[in-house]
Design a protein around this motif. Sequence first.
Motif, short mmCIF file in Angstrom:
data_model
loop_
_atom_site.label_atom_id
_atom_site.label_comp_id
_atom_site.label_asym_id
_atom_site.label_seq_id
_atom_site.Cartn_x
_atom_site.Cartn_y
_atom_site.Cartn_z
N SER A 53 44.91 24.30 58.86
CA SER A 53 46.35 24.62 58.54
C SER A 53 46.97 24.95 59.70
CB SER A 53 46.56 25.67 57.39
OG SER A 53 45.54 26.77 57.57
N GLY A 54 46.25 25.51 60.87
CA GLY A 54 46.82 26.09 61.93
C GLY A 54 46.94 25.12 63.09
N GLY A 55 46.43 24.14 62.57
CA GLY A 55 46.63 22.69 63.72
C GLY A 55 45.33 22.61 64.65
N ARG A 56 44.31 23.54 64.42
CA ARG A 56 43.22 23.36 65.30
C ARG A 56 42.42 22.19 64.87
NH1 ARG A 56 38.11 25.76 64.49
NH2 ARG A 56 38.72 27.13 62.85
N ARG A 57 41.96 21.37 65.81
CA ARG A 57 41.22 20.15 65.63
C ARG A 57 39.69 20.09 66.05
NH1 ARG A 57 46.55 19.25 66.82
NH2 ARG A 57 47.81 17.76 65.73
N ASN A 58 39.12 19.49 65.38
CA ASN A 58 37.57 19.32 65.86
C ASN A 58 37.40 17.84 65.74
OD1 ASN A 58 35.13 20.19 66.62
ND2 ASN A 58 34.30 20.51 64.48
N TYR A 59 36.62 17.41 66.63
CA TYR A 59 36.10 15.83 66.58
C TYR A 59 34.57 15.52 66.83
CZ TYR A 59 41.19 15.45 67.03
OH TYR A 59 42.87 15.00 66.84
N ALA A 60 34.12 14.54 66.40
CA ALA A 60 32.74 14.20 66.73
C ALA A 60 32.73 13.62 68.18
CB ALA A 60 32.39 13.05 65.56
N ASP A 61 31.89 13.91 68.90
CA ASP A 61 31.60 13.38 70.19
C ASP A 61 32.18 11.68 70.48
OD1 ASP A 61 28.92 15.30 71.33
OD2 ASP A 61 31.11 16.04 71.12
N SER A 62 31.47 11.09 69.49
CA SER A 62 31.73 9.77 69.47
C SER A 62 33.28 9.23 69.22
CB SER A 62 31.02 9.14 68.34
OG SER A 62 31.41 9.60 66.99
N VAL A 63 34.19 10.15 68.76
CA VAL A 63 35.45 9.59 68.58
C VAL A 63 36.49 10.37 69.63
CG1 VAL A 63 34.96 9.00 66.41
CG2 VAL A 63 35.98 11.16 66.80
N LYS A 64 35.93 11.58 70.43
CA LYS A 64 36.72 12.42 71.23
C LYS A 64 37.54 11.32 72.29
CE LYS A 64 34.62 16.94 71.05
NZ LYS A 64 33.45 17.65 71.69
N GLY A 65 38.83 11.76 72.43
CA GLY A 65 39.54 10.98 73.30
C GLY A 65 40.18 9.69 72.89
N ARG A 66 39.62 9.21 71.50
CA ARG A 66 40.12 7.92 70.96
C ARG A 66 40.93 8.28 69.70
NH1 ARG A 66 36.69 4.11 69.43
NH2 ARG A 66 34.89 5.88 68.79
N PHE A 67 40.34 9.23 68.86
CA PHE A 67 40.87 9.44 67.54
C PHE A 67 41.81 10.71 67.73
CE2 PHE A 67 37.81 6.94 64.65
CZ PHE A 67 37.84 6.13 65.38
N THR A 68 42.86 10.89 66.66
CA THR A 68 43.70 12.12 66.90
C THR A 68 43.97 12.31 65.34
OG1 THR A 68 44.61 11.75 69.01
CG2 THR A 68 45.65 13.26 67.52
N ALA A 69 43.82 13.53 64.92
CA ALA A 69 43.92 14.02 63.41
C ALA A 69 45.11 14.81 63.49
CB ALA A 69 43.01 14.94 63.00
N SER A 70 45.98 14.45 62.48
CA SER A 70 47.36 15.23 62.18
C SER A 70 47.47 15.44 60.96
CB SER A 70 48.23 14.53 63.11
OG SER A 70 48.59 13.19 62.37
N ARG A 71 48.56 16.29 60.49
CA ARG A 71 49.03 16.56 59.25
C ARG A 71 50.36 16.94 59.11
NH1 ARG A 71 45.16 21.49 57.12
NH2 ARG A 71 46.55 21.79 55.72
N ASP A 72 51.00 16.37 58.21
CA ASP A 72 52.38 16.55 57.91
C ASP A 72 52.49 17.08 56.53
OD1 ASP A 72 55.10 16.23 57.14
OD2 ASP A 72 55.24 14.37 58.05
N ASN A 73 52.72 18.52 56.52
CA ASN A 73 52.59 19.13 55.37
C ASN A 73 53.92 18.94 54.39
OD1 ASN A 73 50.55 20.77 56.21
ND2 ASN A 73 51.69 22.38 57.07
N ALA A 74 54.97 18.71 54.94
CA ALA A 74 56.21 18.12 54.22
C ALA A 74 55.98 16.96 53.44
CB ALA A 74 57.40 17.94 55.33
N LYS A 75 55.00 15.88 53.82
CA LYS A 75 54.70 14.84 53.09
C LYS A 75 53.25 14.80 52.39
CE LYS A 75 57.31 11.90 56.24
NZ LYS A 75 57.44 10.41 57.15
N ASN A 76 52.64 16.15 52.49
CA ASN A 76 51.44 16.37 51.81
C ASN A 76 50.46 15.34 52.28
OD1 ASN A 76 52.63 18.40 50.60
ND2 ASN A 76 53.05 17.21 48.66
#
Length: 115
Positions: free
Chosen positions: A53-76
Amino acid sequence: QVQLVESGGGLVQAGGSLRLSCAASRSIFNVYVMGWYRQAPGKQREFVASITSGGRRNYADSVKGRFTASRDNAKNTMYLQMNNLKPEDTAVYSCYANNDGLLYWGQGTQLTVSS
């Protein structure tokens, strides 16, 4: 209780991009962590990415640099932007939400990356 519905999967060529969405049935503002797992045929389910909820992200090594997680709380809604896709990214992608220690899952969406 939180119901999650993924969308955005499909067929894409290697090197291409796609964005997955995970829509929640209610506000995700206070949901501590949401994320993605994937499962390829014949393989165990594996962690892909998460975002708090604070925006801290964690990625698997296999996708680092290629995938990006995000969340839009206004749109749930939570997203997974996937770039430079590889055939080994082919899998069913499922989103999850950890809310007060309770874990909720979506039904999954298929991603197929052709070589």
